[in-house]
Design a protein around this motif. Structure first.
Motif, PDB file in Angstrom:
ATOM      1  N   VAL A  90       1.350  -1.519  -0.505  1.00 34.97           N
ATOM      2  CA  VAL A  90       0.400  -0.081  -0.166  1.00 34.97           C
ATOM      3  C   VAL A  90       1.274   1.523  -0.210  1.00 34.97           C
ATOM      4  N   HIS A 127       1.742   6.914   2.569  1.00 38.05           N
ATOM      5  CA  HIS A 127       0.999   7.615   3.116  1.00 38.05           C
ATOM      6  C   HIS A 127      -0.904   6.938   3.287  1.00 38.05           C
ATOM      7  N   LEU A 128      -0.976   6.235   3.172  1.00 36.58           N
ATOM      8  CA  LEU A 128      -1.692   5.978   3.358  1.00 36.58           C
ATOM      9  C   LEU A 128      -2.221   5.213   4.660  1.00 36.58           C
TER      10      LEU A 128
END
Length: 127
Positions: free
Chosen positions: A44, A47-48
């Motif tokens: 992923v 930053h998420l």
């Protein structure tokens, strides 16, 4: 030395079934010589994911938490299987947001007005 490195790499990753959902999860060694169970085949954008839950894979196959804030926009990370497991409760990833939501719920309960206040019929002259 090559045989030792290959043996260490083989020990670092394995798959176990989650006791809650029975789906596979990757068992990976950490820098602290412990194990973490990661969601297989999922990377992923960092930053998420909240800082304490970003796991990056190092060149030797081990993983470590990537707590850099703000993260590099191109950095990918892995997440623990418990975050993706449908049979486990989601942990409190943002305590401040949870606290705000709880306070808003209490404020909603305290309101005695059945409807929100109406705007005034005539607005004051603001110049």
């Amino acid at each position: 030395m090559r045989a030792v490195d290959d043996g260490l790499r083989r020990l670092q990753v394995g798959q176990d079934a989650c006791p809650h959902c029975r789906l596979p999860q990757d068992r990976v060694a950490t820098l602290e010589h412990e194990w973490v169970l990661l969601e297989p085949k999922v990377e992923v954008p960092a930053h998420l994911v909240p800082a304490g839950h970003r796991w990056i894979t190092l060149s030797d196959g081990r993983v470590t938490v990537y707590g850099v804030c703000p993260p590099d926009g191109s950095q990918l990370c892995r997440i623990e299987h418990r975050l993706a497991c449908s049979r486990q409760p989601l942990p409190d990833l943002w305590p401040w947001l949870t606290a705000l939501r709880e306070e808003n719920a209490r404020a909603t309960e305290r309101r005695t007005d059945p409807q929100p206040p109406r705007p005034p019929q005539v607005w004051p002259d603001a110049g």
